[in-house]
Design an enzyme around this catalytic site. Structure first.
Site, PDB file in Angstrom:
ATOM      1  CD  GLU A  84      -9.287  -7.561  -2.316  1.00  0.00           C
ATOM      2  OE1 GLU A  84      -8.256  -7.021  -2.741  1.00  0.00           O
ATOM      3  OE2 GLU A  84     -10.084  -6.970  -1.578  1.00  0.00           O
ATOM      4  NE  ARG A 114      -6.099   0.573  -3.066  1.00  0.00           N
ATOM      5  CZ  ARG A 114      -5.554   0.519  -4.289  1.00  0.00           C
ATOM      6  NH1 ARG A 114      -5.431   1.617  -5.004  1.00  0.00           N
ATOM      7  NH2 ARG A 114      -5.127  -0.625  -4.779  1.00  0.00           N
ATOM      8  CB  CYS A 135      -9.659  -2.353  -9.335  1.00  0.00           C
ATOM      9  SG  CYS A 135      -9.928  -3.352  -7.868  1.00  0.00           S
ATOM     10  CG  ASP A 137      -4.981  -8.095  -0.930  1.00  0.00           C
ATOM     11  OD1 ASP A 137      -3.944  -8.274  -0.271  1.00  0.00           O
ATOM     12  OD2 ASP A 137      -5.714  -7.110  -0.782  1.00  0.00           O
ATOM     13  CG  HIS A 171      -2.068  -1.041   0.936  1.00  0.00           C
ATOM     14  ND1 HIS A 171      -2.083  -2.256   1.570  1.00  0.00           N
ATOM     15  CD2 HIS A 171      -3.131  -1.039   0.092  1.00  0.00           C
ATOM     16  CE1 HIS A 171      -3.127  -2.955   1.136  1.00  0.00           C
ATOM     17  NE2 HIS A 171      -3.780  -2.239   0.245  1.00  0.00           N
TER      18      HIS A 171
END
Ligand code: PEP
Ligand code: MG
Length: 594
Positions: A439, A303, A510, A463, A196
């Site tokens: 994910e 997000r 995405c 993920d 991230h």
């Protein structure tokens, strides 16, 4: 000049002075002293402690200015620990008792503190040992003549000169606190491609290289640094020809960006007429404009957890409503997919302090499962999203769905909250499209069942790759094993697309893979028709889509599914892309401000 290789996570070239953030200890020289030498060592000790305190206070102010409150608070706590009278008392006692020099005495006292903390069963307390080590380094630095004392923050740089941050690690929230006007780029010892931290760097368009391994000791005295976020290089003290080359490269990137701006208004359609939806990913409201300017048809992933990370308490329903409604309105009717909270693992809000410490946080209480465990937090967010949905074309999606039970529990809460808002007189869309992020391998395998209970899927490849290949997306030690093109990942994507097609629902990719030109043909060939990506990737992805054919993509994907390894798939994709693109292989570009 010294060139170091790491993992390129946020493209671009940055050139500037370095600011080193190093929380490691330095060792102290040991000398025996006589009884007469004791008062002199006391004086040296007092002075070093006093200077270290001043130093920590200065670092606190500087960090507050440049890096945000999280780092500042760490340095503030260090200043208080340095001033604690027990440190002075214990160190003096050791000088007197053991007849050792002051630096040795204080180092041993702090070593003992740190070891005691490290042995604590409570992980919060054990983690404080790193702070003690930092204090140790800072105090020991002041026993040296001022000219060569290591500064806690690298060379001296005046406060409005933009800098390059070199650090052991930066968390996503620390990265989110960086001001792109003051931080030109950063490099860290830890980190992986799809972390991230990397995602935030891309969002802020700050060039970054991570996963360099130990390098801060070599960087401490560097006057200038180049961050090459395209090739994953960090160059310490570059020579003139290297500086010239990188200045030219930076200018070429800007020219390339300008050359691609005309694509923004053209459709993303393959040579044989297949339309592809190109969407933008956002973490911060300011990213909506670059999405629109660069031709996104909407926001495919918002997000929302970034609203929580640097806050001193969870935002209220009204604060969340304002934030979401502003983003929705700024899209002027274009669609947006708002994702509910994906907190946990590496995304811990600062109001949680060092947070919930789990042995395996990536397999722990994160994302949708965390939201379901904290229904009050979740309901507040759902209310805010539902209210904001009245301002535009909003879709809602749940992250990290692992089972049908979990999806159903989330949908039940959503239905309850919808009913509540309607009863309160709010205008709420009862048919808001609801999607599931795929994910986790379990969700991909159960996609046929999940597809009956949602309106769309969005594949979170960051993920999905991590969980399929059992490779931590943030760990530089296994970064070479993290590969989107692994046939195991491709087979799961294929399963998800087939399940969605059978129910006639849309699938978007995405994750980072969805914005990588190398994987565009593969995803098209696997049946994906919607790709969502950081705004800076939009122009190049559109160029690739407009230069390829769907039949070519289909045969490449069929071949990839039958290959044995990620390496074989990547070799095939590179060759195909080189042959296909008329204006050369995929390149990088930068907006003119960088
Ligand atoms: C993903 O996992 O691919 C994704 C889009 O979610 P995040 O990167 O925020 O975990
Ligand atoms: Mg994810």
């Amino acid at each position: 000049m010294k060139t170091l290789r790491g993992i390129a996570v946020s493209p671009g070239i940055a050139i500037g002075p370095a600011m080193v953030i190093d929380l490691r200890r330095v060792s102290a020289p040991r000398r025996s002293i006589t009884a007469e030498g004791v008062p002199g060592e006391f004086q040296r000790l007092d002075l070093a402690i006093c200077l270290a305190k001043v130093d920590a206070e200065a670092a606190e102010s500087e960090a507050r200015l440049r890096l945000g409150p999280q780092y500042a608070d760490i340095f503030g706590a260090h200043a208080r620990m340095i001033a604690d009278p027990s440190l002075l008392r214990d160190s003096r006692a050791r000088i007197e008792r053991e007849r050792v020099n002051a630096e040795q005495a204080v180092a041993e006292v702090l070593d003992a503190y740190a070891s005691r903390l490290e042995a604590m069963p409570d992980p919060h307390l054990a983690a404080r040992a790193a702070d003690v080590r930092d204090i140790q380094r800072r105090i020991l630095g002041h026993f040296q003549p001022a000219d060569d004392a290591p500064s806690p923050t690298g060379g001296t740089v005046d406060s409005d000169t933009p800098i390059i941050v070199l650090a052991a690690d930066l968390s996503p929230s620390e990265t989110a606190g960086l001001d792109p006007a003051l931080v030109l780029g950063f490099a860290t010892e830890a980190g992986g491609r799809a972390s991230h931290t990397a995602i935030v760097a891309e969002a802020l368009e700050i060039p970054a290289v991570v996963g360099l391994g130990r390098f801060l000791d070599q960087a401490r005295d560097a006057l200038a640094v180049i961050i090459d976020g395209d090739d994953g290089l960090v160059i310490l003290d570059p020579d003139e020809p290297t500086l010239d080359r990188y200045r030219r490269l930076a200018a070429e990137r800007v020219a390339r960006f300008q050359g691609l701006t005309n694509l923004a208004t053209l459709p993303a359609v393959t040579l044989d007429g297949c339309n592809v939806g190109l969407w933008g990913n956002i973490e911060f409201p300011a990213e909506v404009s670059p999405c629109l300017e660069r031709g996104a048809i909407g926001v495919g992933l918002y997000r929302t957890e970034f609203l929580f990370l640097n806050a001193d308490r969870p935002p209220t329903e009204d604060e969340q409503y304002e934030a979401y409604a502003t983003v929705v309105r700024s899209l002027k009717g274009q669609p947006i997919t708002i994702r509910t909270l994906d907190l946990g693992a590496d995304k811990l809000p600062s109001y949680q302090g060092r947070g919930l410490v789990e042995a395996n946080p990536v397999l722990g209480l994160r994302s949708l499962r965390l939201s379901l465990r904290e229904p009050a937090l979740f309901r507040t967010q759902l209310r805010a999203i539902l209210r904001a949905a009245a301002s535009g074309d909003v879709r809602l999606m749940f992250p990290l769905v692992t089972s049908l039970d979990e999806l159903r529990a989330a949908r039940r809460l959503l239905a309850e909250v919808t009913g509540e808002l309607l009863a309160e007189g709010h205008s709420v869309r009862s048919n808001l499209p609801v999607g599931a992020m795929i994910e986790v391998p379990a969700a991909a395998i159960m996609a046929d069942k999940l597809a009956k209970e949602v309106d769309f899927f969005s594949i979170g490849t960051n993920d999905l790759i991590q969980y399929t290949l059992a490779v931590d997306r943030t760990n530089e030690a296994v970064a070479d094993l993290y590969n989107a093109a692994d046939p195991a990942v491709l087979r799961l994507i294929k399963m998800v697309v087939s399940a969605a097609d059978a129910r006639g629902i849309e699938v978007t990719v995405c994750g980072t893979m969805g914005g990588e030109p190398l994987h565009a043909l593969l995803l098209l060939g696997l049946g994906v028709r919607n790709l969502s990506m950081p705004p800076h990737q939009l122009p190049e992805m559109k160029r690739v889509i407009r230069a390829v054919r769907l039949d070519q993509a289909r045969s490449l994907a069929a071949e990839a599914l039958g290959l044995d390894s990620a390496c074989a798939v990547v070799t095939m994709l590179r060759a195909a892309l080189e042959l296909t693109l008329p204006d050369g292989p995929p390149g990088q570009c930068s907006a003119p401000t960088r």
